[in-house]
Design an enzyme around this catalytic site. Structure first.
Site, mmCIF file in Angstrom:
data_model
loop_
_atom_site.group_PDB
_atom_site.id
_atom_site.type_symbol
_atom_site.label_atom_id
_atom_site.label_comp_id
_atom_site.label_asym_id
_atom_site.label_seq_id
_atom_site.Cartn_x
_atom_site.Cartn_y
_atom_site.Cartn_z
ATOM 1 N N GLY A 127 9.920 -3.031 -3.480
ATOM 2 C CA GLY A 127 9.729 -2.784 -4.905
ATOM 3 C C GLY A 127 9.802 -1.290 -5.178
ATOM 4 O O GLY A 127 10.400 -0.529 -4.419
ATOM 5 N N ARG A 128 9.173 -0.856 -6.250
ATOM 6 C CA ARG A 128 9.233 0.560 -6.627
ATOM 7 C C ARG A 128 8.726 1.465 -5.509
ATOM 8 O O ARG A 128 9.380 2.444 -5.136
ATOM 9 C CB ARG A 128 8.410 0.800 -7.901
ATOM 10 N N ARG B 261 11.322 -10.515 -0.958
ATOM 11 C CA ARG B 261 11.509 -11.877 -1.486
ATOM 12 C C ARG B 261 12.928 -12.064 -1.996
ATOM 13 O O ARG B 261 13.540 -13.101 -1.805
ATOM 14 C CB ARG B 261 10.514 -12.151 -2.615
ATOM 15 N N ARG C 278 -2.499 -3.492 0.478
ATOM 16 C CA ARG C 278 -3.737 -4.197 0.154
ATOM 17 C C ARG C 278 -4.319 -4.817 1.413
ATOM 18 O O ARG C 278 -3.597 -5.297 2.278
ATOM 19 C CB ARG C 278 -3.486 -5.327 -0.862
ATOM 20 N N GLU D 199 -12.995 -4.698 2.444
ATOM 21 C CA GLU D 199 -13.393 -3.294 2.269
ATOM 22 C C GLU D 199 -14.440 -3.178 1.164
ATOM 23 O O GLU D 199 -14.419 -3.962 0.215
ATOM 24 C CB GLU D 199 -12.175 -2.413 1.966
ATOM 25 N N HIS E 67 -8.761 3.808 1.464
ATOM 26 C CA HIS E 67 -8.033 3.340 0.287
ATOM 27 C C HIS E 67 -7.770 4.492 -0.688
ATOM 28 O O HIS E 67 -8.205 4.474 -1.848
ATOM 29 C CB HIS E 67 -8.807 2.220 -0.406
ATOM 30 N N ILE E 68 -7.020 5.489 -0.226
ATOM 31 C CA ILE E 68 -6.764 6.691 -1.026
ATOM 32 C C ILE E 68 -5.286 6.842 -1.388
ATOM 33 O O ILE E 68 -4.825 7.945 -1.704
ATOM 34 C CB ILE E 68 -7.241 7.961 -0.287
ATOM 35 N N GLY E 69 -4.538 5.729 -1.365
ATOM 36 C CA GLY E 69 -3.099 5.817 -1.595
ATOM 37 C C GLY E 69 -2.706 6.591 -2.846
ATOM 38 O O GLY E 69 -1.780 7.396 -2.816
#
Length: 281
Positions: free
Chosen positions: A111-112, A133, A194, A223, A241-243
């Site tokens: 995706g993006r 997909r 995720r 988490e 979780h700092i993306g």
């Protein structure tokens, strides 16, 4: 008593909350993912739900690359080594890592964000393969110099496997024991999408027994209560979780959510409406 809510991915917007908030007209998520929102329940009650796509693509891609480089070159291990005062001098075979340049990068989810990750691979002269997909258009493949393959073929070929798929029942444990066995024992897994997309217990076993070289993880199952066995492993780089966690990006996310909410509450159509059917209810 509120008409709108700005929420984060840690806030559950479900039937119970909606029943307690009969005035609610809109829920604006400060995130791209929205598995914290029960879209069906929102639609049934005429509550518009929105997210913040686009504004965090580059920052999230940067973090995936940071995890790749840190894991390949064992940065968390060597930093701990230096901080502990154990470094006594240079040696020829000290702290050998693996090269990122000229390696094969496999991206699951084009995706993006997956496309931005692939774009950065050009500077490292990497071979890029991807699984998705749906196959992306030929012009995107050409621009990114990326080749479409099946998931199994990607797992067999890739030196670095980067996951960039949304979490859903369909993607739960997309990478489990069987998939990890399919990967090269020299490969590195990066999960910056995720928690739940990877079976963490199976990953720990693979890392423990050397059937996988290493992993770079920004997300985890359950988490923030990640599996404590991760903390005992040296061949994994961990981040909380700092993306999208840069000042500019988080500000842009909050402002996007605010614009969505203002539009929803003033009779307009939010730019990032997830459930247009809700406007008809």
């Amino acid at each position: 008593g509120k008409d709108g809510v700005m929420c984060c991915l840690t806030d559950r917007i479900d039937a119970g909350l909606l029943a307690a908030c009969p005035q609610l007209k809109a829920a604006a998520n400060i995130a791209v993912g929205y598995n914290n929102i029960d879209l069906a329940a929102c639609t049934a009650r005429g509550v518009m739900a929105t997210n913040t796509p686009g504004v965090l693509d580059d920052s999230t891609a940067d973090l995936a690359w940071a995890l790749m480089l840190a894991t390949a070159r064992r940065l968390t291990e060597v930093e701990s080594y230096i901080r502990a005062g154990e470094w006594t001098g240079w040696r020829l075979k000290q702290w050998l890592g693996v090269d990122v340049h000229h390696a094969t990068l496999g991206i699951i989810g084009m995706g993006r964000i997956g496309q931005v990750i692939a774009k950065r691979a050009t500077g490292f002269d990497m071979k890029v393969i991807y699984s998705n997909r749906k196959r992306v258009s030929p012009d995107i493949e050409q621009r990114l110099n990326a080749t479409y393959v099946s998931k199994d073929e990607l797992l067999k070929q890739a030196d670095f496997v980067v996951l960039q798929v949304p979490y859903s029942p369909e993607t739960h444990h997309l990478i489990g024991a069987a998939e990890l066995k399919t990967m090269k024992p020299t490969a590195i897994l990066i999960n910056s999408t995720r928690g739940g997309v990877v079976d963490d217990a199976a990953l720990i076993e693979a890392l423990k027994h050397g059937t996988l070289r290493g992993a770079g993880l920004d997300v985890f199952e359950n988490e923030p209560r990640l599996n404590p066995e991760f903390l005992q492993l040296k061949n994994v780089v961990l981040a909380p979780h700092i993306g999208s966690s840069t000042e500019a990006t988080r500000r842009a996310m909050a402002m996007t959510a605010a614009r969505n909410l203002v539009a929803a509450l003033t009779g307009g159509t939010p730019p990032n409406l997830l459930n247009p059917e809700a406007r008809k209810n």
